[in-house]
Scaffold this motif. Structure first.
Motif, PDB file in Angstrom:
ATOM      1  N   GLN A  76       0.828  -1.204   0.000  1.00 49.70           N
ATOM      2  CA  GLN A  76       0.000   0.000   0.000  1.00 49.70           C
ATOM      3  C   GLN A  76       0.864   1.256   0.000  1.00 49.70           C
ATOM      4  OE1 GLN A  76      -3.514  -0.843   2.108  1.00 49.70           O
ATOM      5  NE2 GLN A  76      -4.016   1.285   2.456  1.00 49.70           N
ATOM      6  N   THR A 114      -4.115   2.666  -3.842  1.00 47.93           N
ATOM      7  CA  THR A 114      -4.563   1.282  -3.927  1.00 47.93           C
ATOM      8  C   THR A 114      -4.767   0.769  -2.513  1.00 47.93           C
ATOM      9  OG1 THR A 114      -3.293   0.956  -5.941  1.00 47.93           O
ATOM     10  CG2 THR A 114      -3.994  -1.018  -4.788  1.00 47.93           C
ATOM     11  N   ARG A 115      -5.874   0.097  -2.300  1.00 48.00           N
ATOM     12  CA  ARG A 115      -6.182  -0.425  -0.966  1.00 48.00           C
ATOM     13  C   ARG A 115      -6.042  -1.941  -0.985  1.00 48.00           C
ATOM     14  NH1 ARG A 115     -11.423  -0.875   2.398  1.00 48.00           N
ATOM     15  NH2 ARG A 115     -10.500  -1.233   4.422  1.00 48.00           N
TER      16      ARG A 115
END
Length: 69
Positions: free
Chosen positions: A34, A40-41
């Protein structure tokens, strides 16, 4: 290759399903990823960790094992 993969998941939610007993390691990997890939998760599922029997733990089950049973 890593750069191309990073672009593919950029700005998405990525769910990870680690093998039984690998949950803690994958939580750390998700945190590291991350930080590397902005916006972006990464979410690590604890489904296998919570639901695995002792036998499944000893056999090192993964998501594929659950899907075919």
């Amino acid at each position: 290759m890593v750069q191309t993969s990073a672009l593919a998941v950029s700005r998405h939610r990525v769910e990870l399903y680690p093998d039984v007993s690998a949950y803690t390691n994958w939580q750390q990997k998700a945190t590291d990823l991350q930080l590397l890939i902005n916006k972006t998760r990464f979410v690590v599922s604890d489904f296998l960790e919570v639901n695995a029997t002792e036998q499944e733990r000893n056999e090192g089950w993964d998501l594929g094992d659950y899907l075919v049973r």
